[in-house]
Design an enzyme around this catalytic site. Structure first.
Site, PDB file in Angstrom:
ATOM      1  N   HIS A 105       1.006  -1.044   0.033  1.00 44.41           N
ATOM      2  CA  HIS A 105      -0.150   0.176   0.012  1.00 44.41           C
ATOM      3  C   HIS A 105       0.984   1.196   0.000  1.00 44.41           C
ATOM      4  CE1 HIS A 105      -4.017   2.139   1.712  1.00 44.41           C
ATOM      5  NE2 HIS A 105      -3.158   2.715   1.113  1.00 44.41           N
ATOM      6  N   HIS A 120       1.374   4.754  -2.422  1.00 41.51           N
ATOM      7  CA  HIS A 120       0.982   5.588  -3.464  1.00 41.51           C
ATOM      8  C   HIS A 120       2.045   6.265  -4.125  1.00 41.51           C
ATOM      9  CE1 HIS A 120      -3.487   5.692  -2.516  1.00 41.51           C
ATOM     10  NE2 HIS A 120      -3.082   5.176  -1.298  1.00 41.51           N
ATOM     11  N   HIS A 178      -9.565   1.020  -1.610  1.00 40.80           N
ATOM     12  CA  HIS A 178      -9.502   1.557  -0.050  1.00 40.80           C
ATOM     13  C   HIS A 178     -10.998   1.098   0.474  1.00 40.80           C
ATOM     14  CE1 HIS A 178      -5.934   3.174  -1.514  1.00 40.80           C
ATOM     15  NE2 HIS A 178      -5.718   3.969  -0.341  1.00 40.80           N
ATOM     16  N   GLU A 237     -11.357   3.127   5.608  1.00 37.57           N
ATOM     17  CA  GLU A 237     -10.446   4.098   6.035  1.00 37.57           C
ATOM     18  C   GLU A 237     -11.438   5.291   6.742  1.00 37.57           C
ATOM     19  OE1 GLU A 237      -8.385   6.456   2.942  1.00 37.57           O
ATOM     20  OE2 GLU A 237      -6.656   7.043   4.440  1.00 37.57           O
ATOM     21  N   ASP A 261       1.563   4.098   2.796  1.00 38.56           N
ATOM     22  CA  ASP A 261       0.589   4.747   2.351  1.00 38.56           C
ATOM     23  C   ASP A 261       1.166   6.008   1.392  1.00 38.56           C
ATOM     24  OD1 ASP A 261      -1.961   5.300   1.552  1.00 38.56           O
ATOM     25  OD2 ASP A 261      -2.846   6.029   3.452  1.00 38.56           O
ATOM     26  N   ASP A 262       1.432   7.182   1.924  1.00 42.03           N
ATOM     27  CA  ASP A 262       2.110   8.438   1.342  1.00 42.03           C
ATOM     28  C   ASP A 262       3.355   8.712   2.077  1.00 42.03           C
ATOM     29  OD1 ASP A 262      -0.129   8.938  -0.929  1.00 42.03           O
ATOM     30  OD2 ASP A 262      -1.295   8.595   1.080  1.00 42.03           O
TER      31      ASP A 262
HETATM   32  N1  ADE Z   1      -4.710   8.668  -1.947  1.00 40.52           N
HETATM   33  C1  ADE Z   1      -3.476   8.644  -1.842  1.00 40.52           C
HETATM   34  N2  ADE Z   1      -3.473   8.091  -0.331  1.00 40.52           N
HETATM   35  C2  ADE Z   1      -4.831   7.909   0.039  1.00 40.52           C
HETATM   36  C3  ADE Z   1      -5.557   7.220   1.128  1.00 40.52           C
HETATM   37  N3  ADE Z   1      -4.713   7.117   2.410  1.00 40.52           N
HETATM   38  N4  ADE Z   1      -7.121   7.303   1.086  1.00 40.52           N
HETATM   39  C4  ADE Z   1      -7.536   7.481   0.063  1.00 40.52           C
HETATM   40  N5  ADE Z   1      -6.868   7.902  -0.925  1.00 40.52           N
HETATM   41  C5  ADE Z   1      -5.511   8.179  -1.265  1.00 40.52           C
HETATM   42 ZN    ZN Z   2      -3.876   4.695   0.313  1.00 46.14          ZN
END
Ligand code: ADE
Ligand code: ZN
Length: 342
Positions: free
Chosen positions: A19, A21, A199, A202, A280-281
Site C-alpha cells: 500500500h 501511492h 480503499h 479508512e 501509504d504516502d
Molecule cells: N490517495 C493517496 N492516499 C490515500 C489514502 N490514504 N486514502 C485515499 N486515497 C488516497
Molecule cells: Zn492509500
C-alpha cells in the site's frame, strides 16, 4: 540464534510493501527541484513551509495538498526520478517487493499523457530490479471522487499496458463515494484478468467494506480499519484470509486514530485478520515502512512474533506467485530461528 533487538529485527526482516501511492512519495525537496526544472509555480516558498502545511484533520485536507503537489510531475523523467527515489528508500528498509499504486487521472486530467506516466514508472521499476533486486508491480487506481465514465476511459486508455499491470484499485475521497459506484468498472477489470483492490473502511463505514467485497470482488482491502465496528464482518474477513493493508502513520496523520498507542492493529491481529504494515504516502505522513514498524514497536503494540507475522503476511498477501514468495518466506523463517514454532 542470538535474539536481535526489535529495531534490528525490523531492519533485517524482508518485507513486501502493498500500500504505497507513488505520488505520495514526493518529498518536499523533490517537489521543489521538479517545480524548478519544469518552471511550475507551487504555493510554497520553502521546503519548511511545505512540511508545515502537512497538518491534517481528515483525509480531504491531505488529498487537496497531494493533488496540488503532483502538478510538478510533467515528463517521463520526473515520474522515473520520483519512483527511483522511492525504491532507494524501500531498499534501505529491506523491502523486496513493492505493489505500487498510481493515479492516472491525476495526471491525464491536467494534460499529461498516460504513456508519459507509464514510461517513467516502468523505467524506474526495471532499474529497481537491477540496482536493488526489488521486484514490483503497478496497481492502477481510479479516483473515486470522479465519475464512472472517467474510470472506464482510464481503464480503456491503459489497455496497451495491461501486461505490466497487476490490477486496479480505488482511492481518493471515500465518504460519499461508495464502492458500488464502480461495480461495473471493476467487473470489466476482472474480465480482463486484473486483480482488484480498494480503499475501504479508512473513513467510510463497514457497509463500504461489504460493498468492496460483494460488488467489487476485491482480492485485498486497503486500510479496512472500520471493519472492526462489525463483528460479523471481522469474522468473514478472518475466515476468508482477506489481507488488509494497514497504514499506521497515515492513520495517525489523518486522525483515523488519536494516538499511535490507540491503533487497532493488535486487535486486528487478535481477531485473526491477515494484517500487513505499509506507508501509504510516506512523504506526507512522516515515514516509510520501517518507520511504521518502529512506531508500533515503540508504542508497545508489536514485538518479535508480531513483526515476523506482519512480514510473512506481506508476502502471502502479495500478488507474487508461491515460487516468488518462497525465498522471502524462507529468509523470514531463518530470522525467526528456533522460536519460529509460534
Ligand atoms: N490517495 C493517496 N492516499 C490515500 C489514502 N490514504 N486514502 C485515499 N486515497 C488516497
Ligand atoms: Zn492509500
Amino acid at each position: 540464534m542470538s535474539e536481535l533487538t526489535l529495531e534490528a529485527l525490523i531492519a533485517a526482516v524482508p518485507k513486501a510493501e502493498l500500500h504505497l501511492h507513488i505520488e505520495g512519495s514526493l518529498e518536499p525537496e523533490q517537489m521543489f527541484a521538479l517545480a524548478r526544472r519544469n518552471r511550475i509555480e507551487i504555493p510554497f516558498a520553502s521546503v519548511e513551509q511545505v512540511r508545515a502545511a502537512y497538518s491534517f484533520s481528515r483525509l480531504q485536507d491531505f488529498l487537496d495538498i497531494y493533488f496540488a503537489g503532483a502538478a510538478v510531475l510533467q515528463e517521463a523523467e520526473d515520474f522515473q526520478d520520483l519512483a527511483e527515489a522511492y525504491f532507494a528508500r524501500a531498499a534501505a528498509d529491506n523491502v523486496r517487493n513493492a505493489e505500487i499504486f498510481f493515479d492516472p487521472q491525476t495526471h491525464t486530467d491536467r494534460g499529461i499523457p498516460l504513456a508519459t506516466v507509464m514510461q517513467g514508472l516502468l523505467a524506474a521499476m526495471d532499474g529497481a530490479r537491477e540496482r536493488h533486486g526489488i521486484t514490483s508491480g503497478l496497481i492502477l487506481c481510479f479516483l473515486r471522487h470522479l465519475d464512472e465514465e472517467s474510470a472506464f476511459a482510464t481503464l480503456r486508455a491503459a489497455e496497451p499496458w495491461f501486461d505490466r499491470l497487476l490490477g486496479v484499485g480505488l482511492d481518493s475521497s471515500e465518504l460519499g463515494h461508495p464502492p458500488s459506484k464502480f461495480a461495473r468498472v471493476f467487473a470489466r477489470a476482472g474480465e480482463m484478468g486484473l486483480k482488484r483492490v480498494a480503499h475501504a473502511g479508512e473513513e467510510g463505514p463497514p457497509e463500504y467494506v461489504y460493498e468492496a467485497l460483494d460488488l467489487l470482488h476485491i482480492d485485498r482491502i486497503d486500510h479496512g480499519n472500520r471493519a472492526l465496528e462489525d463483528k460479523g464482518l471481522v469474522r468473514r474477513l478472518a475466515a476468508s484470509g482477506m489481507t488488509l493493508t494497514v497504514c499506521p502513520l497515515s492513520n495517525l496523520k489523518l486522525c483515523v486514530v488519536k494516538d499511535i498507542a490507540a491503533h487497532p492493529l493488535p486487535a486486528m491481529l487478535e481477531a485473526g485478520l491477515a494484517v500487513t504494515v505499509n506507508s501509504d504516502d510516506p512523504a506526507y505522513f512522516g515515514g516509510y515502512v520501517n518507520d511504521n514498524f518502529r512506531a508500533l514497536a515503540a508504542a508497545g503494540l508489536i514485538g518479535r512474533a508480531e513483526i515476523l507475522t506482519l512480514a510473512r503476511n506481506s508476502f502471502t498477501g502479495s500478488f507474487m506467485s508461491a515460487a516468488e514468495q518462497a525465498p522471502h518466506l524462507a529468509a523470514i523463517a531463518a530470522l525467526a530461528g528456533g522460536s519460529e514454532a509460534a
